[in-house]
Design a protein around this motif. Structure first.
Motif, PDB file in Angstrom:
ATOM      1  N   SER A  77       0.855  -1.194   0.000  1.00 43.45           N
ATOM      2  CA  SER A  77       0.000   0.000   0.000  1.00 43.45           C
ATOM      3  C   SER A  77       0.887   1.239   0.000  1.00 43.45           C
ATOM      4  N   ASP A  78       0.296   2.400   0.176  1.00 47.37           N
ATOM      5  CA  ASP A  78       1.095   3.631   0.214  1.00 47.37           C
ATOM      6  C   ASP A  78       1.191   4.202   1.632  1.00 47.37           C
ATOM      7  N   TRP A  79       0.863   3.397   2.637  1.00 43.59           N
ATOM      8  CA  TRP A  79       0.952   3.820   4.039  1.00 43.59           C
ATOM      9  C   TRP A  79       1.835   2.855   4.820  1.00 43.59           C
ATOM     10  N   VAL A  80       2.610   3.383   5.766  1.00 45.63           N
ATOM     11  CA  VAL A  80       3.263   2.526   6.756  1.00 45.63           C
ATOM     12  C   VAL A  80       2.268   2.267   7.883  1.00 45.63           C
ATOM     13  N   GLY A  81       2.492   1.186   8.622  1.00 48.21           N
ATOM     14  CA  GLY A  81       1.682   0.965   9.824  1.00 48.21           C
ATOM     15  C   GLY A  81       0.763  -0.224   9.808  1.00 48.21           C
ATOM     16  N   GLY A  82       0.453  -0.781   8.633  1.00 41.52           N
ATOM     17  CA  GLY A  82      -0.298  -2.032   8.582  1.00 41.52           C
ATOM     18  C   GLY A  82      -1.587  -2.039   9.365  1.00 41.52           C
ATOM     19  N   GLN A  83      -1.608  -2.779  10.467  1.00 41.68           N
ATOM     20  CA  GLN A  83      -2.826  -2.985  11.248  1.00 41.68           C
ATOM     21  C   GLN A  83      -3.544  -1.679  11.572  1.00 41.68           C
ATOM     22  N   ILE A  84      -2.817  -0.675  12.034  1.00 43.03           N
ATOM     23  CA  ILE A  84      -3.487   0.524  12.540  1.00 43.03           C
ATOM     24  C   ILE A  84      -3.668   1.594  11.476  1.00 43.03           C
ATOM     25  N   THR A  85      -3.218   1.335  10.243  1.00 42.57           N
ATOM     26  CA  THR A  85      -3.355   2.341   9.181  1.00 42.57           C
ATOM     27  C   THR A  85      -4.015   1.729   7.948  1.00 42.57           C
ATOM     28  N   ASP A 138      -4.581   9.455  10.466  1.00 36.18           N
ATOM     29  CA  ASP A 138      -3.727  10.202  11.391  1.00 36.18           C
ATOM     30  C   ASP A 138      -2.562   9.333  11.866  1.00 36.18           C
ATOM     31  N   ALA A 139      -2.825   8.055  12.111  1.00 36.74           N
ATOM     32  CA  ALA A 139      -1.774   7.146  12.588  1.00 36.74           C
ATOM     33  C   ALA A 139      -0.669   7.003  11.542  1.00 36.74           C
ATOM     34  N   GLN A 140      -1.036   6.992  10.255  1.00 32.01           N
ATOM     35  CA  GLN A 140      -0.024   6.934   9.202  1.00 32.01           C
ATOM     36  C   GLN A 140       0.903   8.138   9.281  1.00 32.01           C
ATOM     37  N   ASN A 141       0.352   9.314   9.452  1.00 34.17           N
ATOM     38  CA  ASN A 141       1.183  10.523   9.544  1.00 34.17           C
ATOM     39  C   ASN A 141       2.078  10.481  10.782  1.00 34.17           C
ATOM     40  N   ILE A 142       1.527  10.025  11.894  1.00 34.65           N
ATOM     41  CA  ILE A 142       2.299   9.938  13.137  1.00 34.65           C
ATOM     42  C   ILE A 142       3.461   8.956  12.983  1.00 34.65           C
ATOM     43  N   LEU A 143       3.188   7.797  12.398  1.00 38.21           N
ATOM     44  CA  LEU A 143       4.221   6.775  12.259  1.00 38.21           C
ATOM     45  C   LEU A 143       5.313   7.198  11.282  1.00 38.21           C
ATOM     46  N   PHE A 144       4.923   7.817  10.181  1.00 37.97           N
ATOM     47  CA  PHE A 144       5.946   8.207   9.212  1.00 37.97           C
ATOM     48  C   PHE A 144       6.853   9.286   9.797  1.00 37.97           C
ATOM     49  N   GLN A 145       6.274  10.194  10.557  1.00 33.22           N
ATOM     50  CA  GLN A 145       7.095  11.198  11.239  1.00 33.22           C
ATOM     51  C   GLN A 145       8.029  10.534  12.247  1.00 33.22           C
ATOM     52  N   GLU A 146       7.565   9.470  12.879  1.00 35.51           N
ATOM     53  CA  GLU A 146       8.401   8.732  13.828  1.00 35.51           C
ATOM     54  C   GLU A 146       9.619   8.126  13.127  1.00 35.51           C
ATOM     55  N   LEU A 147       9.413   7.592  11.917  1.00 33.06           N
ATOM     56  CA  LEU A 147      10.525   7.047  11.146  1.00 33.06           C
ATOM     57  C   LEU A 147      11.497   8.153  10.725  1.00 33.06           C
ATOM     58  N   GLN A 148      10.958   9.288  10.299  1.00 35.70           N
ATOM     59  CA  GLN A 148      11.818  10.402   9.899  1.00 35.70           C
ATOM     60  C   GLN A 148      12.650  10.887  11.085  1.00 35.70           C
ATOM     61  N   TRP A 149      12.033  10.950  12.238  1.00 34.73           N
ATOM     62  CA  TRP A 149      12.766  11.345  13.441  1.00 34.73           C
ATOM     63  C   TRP A 149      13.865  10.351  13.765  1.00 34.73           C
ATOM     64  N   ALA A 150      13.579   9.050  13.651  1.00 37.74           N
ATOM     65  CA  ALA A 150      14.580   8.026  13.941  1.00 37.74           C
ATOM     66  C   ALA A 150      15.770   8.136  12.996  1.00 37.74           C
ATOM     67  N   ALA A 151      15.497   8.390  11.708  1.00 37.90           N
ATOM     68  CA  ALA A 151      16.582   8.535  10.735  1.00 37.90           C
ATOM     69  C   ALA A 151      17.453   9.739  11.073  1.00 37.90           C
TER      70      ALA A 151
END
Length: 675
Positions: A77-85, A138-151
């Protein structure tokens, strides 16, 4: 920051636009073999390739990025997060004790914190099934920002490949190492609608074909180790994090699927032989909003086919619309008055409330025969040519995906217009026309059709771990390792053969001795487990009830009068707080492949507890950390578990890294035996 005004930007469409086009890319039962493409359009270097961007894949990427790795992450798909997105199940299923201890991996903790910060509360839906229900988009946006922060924090590099499917896995001459993976990324052709316009079944097989189609443009990508990588014995790692275990099937790794044979470690299995066709049901979720006035609802043309299945539940205590609506309510901007039904308290649904539907006798689709199973067995994959070079087409039955989509949309119509209940008869179900199905790219599911982008998958292909003296047939986490059931009641004494009954007793005693570290007075001193099995190679923790959504007995699942497969629920029980051993993540044959998500080495019954969000994050975090550790140390992961004693210094170092990073490998000792 609160987002109360933002919700009103959803595009609202009535049921008059529910109808799915009944146009299939292939009308055949089995897909044709795809044509192989000789050269890629792009070659991409990775230190860690993660195939599947669900929660396990996201967690793997999060830890690897914090470790400074170059991470390639693919997702269908075009979202990270699977179950919650992308799967829409945005209600966190958490074990009561684990939640009370607040004992979760650091990335999962950050997710919960960021949800609370985003909405100003952890449970913006005020649902009652969970402590946190929220909007998938919203969870997709939160998770992708989390990945960007980790990088950024870890100085890692994320190479993100949405709308990308795995196609071929290339190994070395000995078949021990993955040295290249070919994938296909698809985008709409100019003038064609957005990818989220049509449901998954309409593009699924197209996405796995090399050649362009009238609808999709394809880009063939070959993933290889990072240029100049000199790590030995492996110069990169591949993490299998797909929802159904695609890489496992492609790489020829031994696995199980569906029901396991009954044995002393899994005494609640309903069959003496395996059954790969009876897996847990899958679900296309959707979001619906309560309106102030009635909305016209047009009956879908396929509704009568699925209507015999729908019902509140065999338990009349669940026969209440508001009870079902608030169960997984994901948005509740204006609090209603307190209500109670069936012993459950909830606030009254109000206009503007949004509910996500994931209901067993509703949008669950539960095929269980060789004529309609969703995940193809090994034999079926061979019959369809999907295990030949270039032949992989995703390993799922497209027709069953399509029927699952129709089934879900039919359930929405039943909720708002239905007047009969398949489980409780007439006179129970009342019309509820003050609702609307939410559709559009800005809707909770982010699709024009209103369904989740991908179905919620409860069960996948499950690897068989490597053999050892303790596990000569291959390692697996079994029912007796985690269940709190009393196996010596009358039911088991009468239901299983006498010899097996005593073998179960011996196994319980053996596992209790292992857990307690004490010698029993007699061989049959213990009558039930008091805690889960401890694993010296534990790399994560989890807790959830052993819970089933069984397949149906006959085909098709919606057949009038059909019933779920008999005795599959035997294994239902609370599970003790449990550990995730590294051995469960290491497949046979391939040495630079780690398995995360629902495809780890677990039995069918244990898998029913190892499928929720916090588990996926924990096993993903362990996979990402292990891959980084193996690259740094120049050691293959399976070497870490050849000796799982406390004297294995490298295994101890890995566990210490996980603990230091805030990824617990065990529960507090005094809590292990409580549920």
């Amino acid at each position: 920051m609160k987002k109360s005004d933002k919700r009103r930007n959803f595009r609202l469409n009535s049921c008059s636009r529910l109808t799915l086009p009944i146009v299939l890319l292939s009308q055949s039962l089995f897909p044709a073999t795809a044509i192989a493409k000789t050269s890629p359009d792009e070659t991409v270097n990775c230190e860690i390739l993660i195939i599947g961007g669900g929660l396990a894949g996201t967690a793997s990427a999060y830890e690897a990025l914090l470790a400074g790795r170059t991470v390639c992450l693919t997702e269908i798909s075009d979202w990270v997060g699977g179950q919650i997105t992308s799967q829409g199940t945005s209600a966190l299923d958490e074990g009561q004790q684990q939640r009370s201890l607040n004992y979760f991996p650091r990335g999962y903790q950050e997710l919960r914190t960021n949800i609370e910060r985003y909405y100003g509360q952890l449970n913006p839906g005020n649902c009652w099934v969970s402590h946190s229900c929220f909007i998938p988009k919203d969870a997709q946006n939160i998770l992708f920002q989390e990945l960007q922060w980790a990088a950024k924090r870890g100085n890692g590099q994320l190479k993100w490949f949405p709308s990308t499917v795995v196609k071929e896995v290339e190994t070395d001459t000995e078949g021990r190492m993955i040295k290249g993976v070919t994938a296909i990324q698809h985008t709409p052709k100019p003038g064609q609608p957005d990818l989220n316009t049509l449901p998954l079944s309409k593009i699924y097989q197209d996405a796995y074909r090399y050649e362009d189609s009238p609808q999709l443009k394809k880009k063939v990508i070959r993933f290889v180790p990072k240029t100049g990588a000199k790590s030995k014995p492996a110069d990169w790692y591949v993490i299998e994090a797909t929802e159904t275990g695609e890489v496992i099937a492609l790489a020829g790794v031994p696995y199980r699927l569906g029901l396991d044979p009954r044995d002393p470690l899994n005494p609640s299995s309903p069959t003496e032989t395996s059954d790969p066709y009876c897996t847990q049901g899958f679900t296309y979720t959707f979001a619906m909003e309560r309106t102030a006035s009635p909305v016209f609802q047009e009956q879908p043309p396929f509704y009568s086919q699925y209507q015999p299945y729908y019902g509140y539940d065999p338990n009349p205590r669940k026969a209440n619309f508001d009870y079902v609506f608030t169960y997984r309510r994901i948005w509740h901007p204006k609090k209603g008055q307190l209500m109670q039904f069936g012993g459950v308290k909830f606030t009254e649904p109000m206009p503007g409330d949004i509910s996500m539907q994931n209901w067993e006798w509703g949008n669950d689709y539960r095929p269980g025969t060789s004529q309609d199973n969703l995940i193809y067995s090994h034999d079926q994959l061979e019959q369809t040519g999907q295990l030949k070079p270039g032949g992989w087409m995703g390993g799922l039955r497209q027709e069953t995906l399509r029927k699952g989509e129709e089934h879900a949309l039919g359930f929405y119509y039943w909720l708002v217009e239905g007047t009969t209940d398949s489980q409780l008869g007439n006179g129970v179900k009342q019309r509820q026309p003050n609702h609307i199905l939410l559709k559009g790219v800005n809707s909770p599911m982010g699709t024009e059709h209103g369904l989740s982008k991908y179905p919620y998958i409860r069960e996948a292909r499950r690897i068989i771990g490597r053999s050892s003296s303790d596990y000569p047939d291959g390692f697996a986490i079994n029912e007796l390792d985690i269940s709190s059931k009393d196996y010596f009641n009358v039911h088991y004494r009468d239901a299983i053969p006498t010899r097996m009954y005593y073998d179960v007793w011996r196994q319980v005693t053996r596992l209790e001795v292992l857990s307690r570290g004490a010698t029993p007075v007699s061989q049959m001193q213990y009558t039930k487990r008091t805690r889960s099995t401890p694993f010296a190679d534990a790399v994560g923790i989890t807790q959830y009830t052993i819970d089933f959504h069984p397949c149906m007995t006959n085909s098709p699942p919606e057949l009038p009068g059909n019933r779920e497969r008999e005795d599959v629920r035997w294994g239902y029980a609370p599970a003790y707080p449990s550990q995730i051993p590294l051995r469960a993540m290491i497949p046979q044959k391939i040495d630079n492949l780690l398995v995360a998500g629902k495809s780890i080495a677990v039995s069918h019954i244990a898998a029913a507890a190892f499928r929720v969000q916090s588990f996926e994050w924990a096993v993903g975090a362990a996979a990402g950390t292990t891959a980084d550790f193996a690259l740094k140390k120049g050691i293959l992961p399976y070497k870490l578990v050849e000796d799982v004693s406390e004297h294995n210094s490298e295994l101890s170092q890995l566990k210490q890294v996980l603990e230091n990073n805030g990824n617990p490998t065990h529960f507090p000792e005094f809590e292990v035996g409580r549920r």
